[in-house]
Design an enzyme around this catalytic site. Structure first.
Site, PDB file in Angstrom:
ATOM      1  N   GLY A 256       0.828  -1.245   0.120  1.00 57.75           N
ATOM      2  CA  GLY A 256       0.065   0.079   0.001  1.00 57.75           C
ATOM      3  C   GLY A 256       0.819   1.231   0.087  1.00 57.75           C
ATOM      4  O   GLY A 256       2.252   1.103   0.384  1.00 57.75           O
ATOM      5  N   CYS A 257       0.342   2.377  -0.309  1.00 59.73           N
ATOM      6  CA  CYS A 257       1.027   3.626  -0.506  1.00 59.73           C
ATOM      7  C   CYS A 257       1.437   4.034   0.967  1.00 59.73           C
ATOM      8  O   CYS A 257       2.770   4.378   1.055  1.00 59.73           O
ATOM      9  CB  CYS A 257       0.033   4.809  -0.887  1.00 59.73           C
ATOM     10  SG  CYS A 257      -1.413   4.889  -0.270  1.00 59.73           S
ATOM     11  N   TYR A 258       0.746   4.345   1.911  1.00 60.94           N
ATOM     12  CA  TYR A 258       1.156   4.492   3.300  1.00 60.94           C
ATOM     13  C   TYR A 258       2.163   3.622   3.542  1.00 60.94           C
ATOM     14  O   TYR A 258       3.237   3.771   4.451  1.00 60.94           O
ATOM     15  CB  TYR A 258       0.113   4.652   4.085  1.00 60.94           C
ATOM     16  CG  TYR A 258      -0.960   5.731   4.061  1.00 60.94           C
ATOM     17  CD1 TYR A 258      -0.545   7.031   4.422  1.00 60.94           C
ATOM     18  CD2 TYR A 258      -2.392   5.388   3.954  1.00 60.94           C
ATOM     19  CE1 TYR A 258      -1.593   8.154   4.066  1.00 60.94           C
ATOM     20  CE2 TYR A 258      -3.304   6.443   3.811  1.00 60.94           C
ATOM     21  CZ  TYR A 258      -2.737   7.766   3.990  1.00 60.94           C
ATOM     22  OH  TYR A 258      -3.596   8.818   3.792  1.00 60.94           O
TER      23      TYR A 258
END
EC number: 1.2.1.38
Length: 334
Positions: free
Chosen positions: A153-155
């Site tokens: 995921g991005c985070y």
């Protein structure tokens, strides 16, 4: 030349994949697809994303059966919803494709995780076992042999790149959980219209407090508990994470710098700041994660920035593909 299919090409991350794959010297786009029910079916990708005009003029083809598209395909990028990737990935693997999934459907090897955080029952525990987690700077050897790569995921990408060198070097007092305050641009919510994401409504605010699915993803792959609070920012794209930690007694600023340098000295898509901390404007539109930090006594603040659609999605997916097939890690990215 790798024949490459991009599924879910109409979205923001999908369009970035199109850009990267189109200019990749070892990849050939065989088709761009959307769901059979999509209103975008039949449109040109360049009509939805005008930055591609004169570069890629391919149509978005509706896909109801993968057998229409899988023959002769070597690589599939899934820029699709979690449940869709869950259903499609096994079919493409059965067809002999190498699958890079940008959703969360195969990121954590625990079927109960998906019921709790994603709201569906995972039907493929054997694929959870087989999937390689695509944190490219840290999982390269696993990627070289995998046929299913779960792009982080991005985070979690920014958080892990910042924290993992320090945890592995045993520099942090993990009795005090690292606190991750992260802000992402509105593009992280996708292209679908929503009142909360509209120009007059969007506002800087936290969401998913203590419940966001990226917290257990981060903690699982770090092997350490964290407190994670995401925020919606009133800007289009990019992620900035400010992470507060406690150092073990006696750990110095020089040791922190050394741990980061040792981890990323030969990792071209992570840029370390010798002085100061990064700003979002310096990574938007680029495939890098920038990291800087400051130390005061036993307190450490580390800041990581990335473009959520690039290092947080499409660029990392292509980076993983480059590693998987033995190309230069930055091929087509910089």
């Amino acid at each position: 030349m790798l024949n490459t299919l991009i599924v879910g090409a109409s979205g923001y991350a999908g369009a970035e994949l199109v850009t990267y794959v189109n200019r990749h010297p070892h990849m050939n786009i065989t088709a761009l697809t959307v769901s059979a029910q999509s209103n975008d079916a039949g449109k040109l990708i360049s009509d939805l994303h005008p930055q591609l005009k004169g570069i890629v003029e391919l149509p978005l083809q509706p896909m109801s059966d993968i057998s229409e598209f899988s023959p002769g395909v070597d690589v599939v990028f899934l820029a699709t919803a979690h449940e869709v990737s869950h259903d499609l990935a096994p079919q493409f693997l059965e067809a002999g494709c190498v699958v890079f999934d940008l959703s969360g459907a195969f990121r954590v090897n625990d079927a109960t995780f998906y019921e709790k955080y994603y709201g569906f029952t995972h039907q493929y525990p054997e694929l959870l076992e087989q999937a390689a987690y695509g944190l490219a700077e840290w999982c390269g050897n696993k990627l070289k042999e995998a046929n299913l790569i779960a792009v982080p995921g991005c985070y979690p990408t920014a958080a892990q790149l910042a924290l993992k060198p320090l945890i592995d070097a045993d520099l942090l007092d993990l009795n005090q959980w690292p606190v991750i305050n992260a802000t992402s641009g509105v593009s992280g919510a996708g292209r679908k219209a929503a009142i909360s994401n509209s120009f007059c409504e969007v506002s800087l605010q936290p969401y998913g407090v203590f419940t966001h699915r990226h917290q257990p993803e981060i903690a699982t792959h770090l092997g350490a508990d964290v407190i994670f609070t995401p925020h919606l920012g009133n800007f289009p794209r990019g992620i900035l994470e400010t992470i507060t930690c406690r150092l073990k007694s006696g750990v110095t600023q020089a040791q922190v710098a050394q741990a980061l340098q040792q981890a990323y000295a030969h990792k071209p898509l992570v840029r370390l700041y010798d002085k100061g901390v990064p700003a979002l404007k310096n990574v938007v539109g680029l495939p890098f994660c920038d990291i800087g930090f400051a130390v005061q006594g036993e307190h450490l603040i580390i800041v990581a920035t990335e473009d959520n659609l690039l290092k947080g999605a499409a660029a990392q997916a292509v980076q993983c593909a480059n590693i998987r097939f033995g190309y230069a890690e930055t091929q087509s990215l910089i």
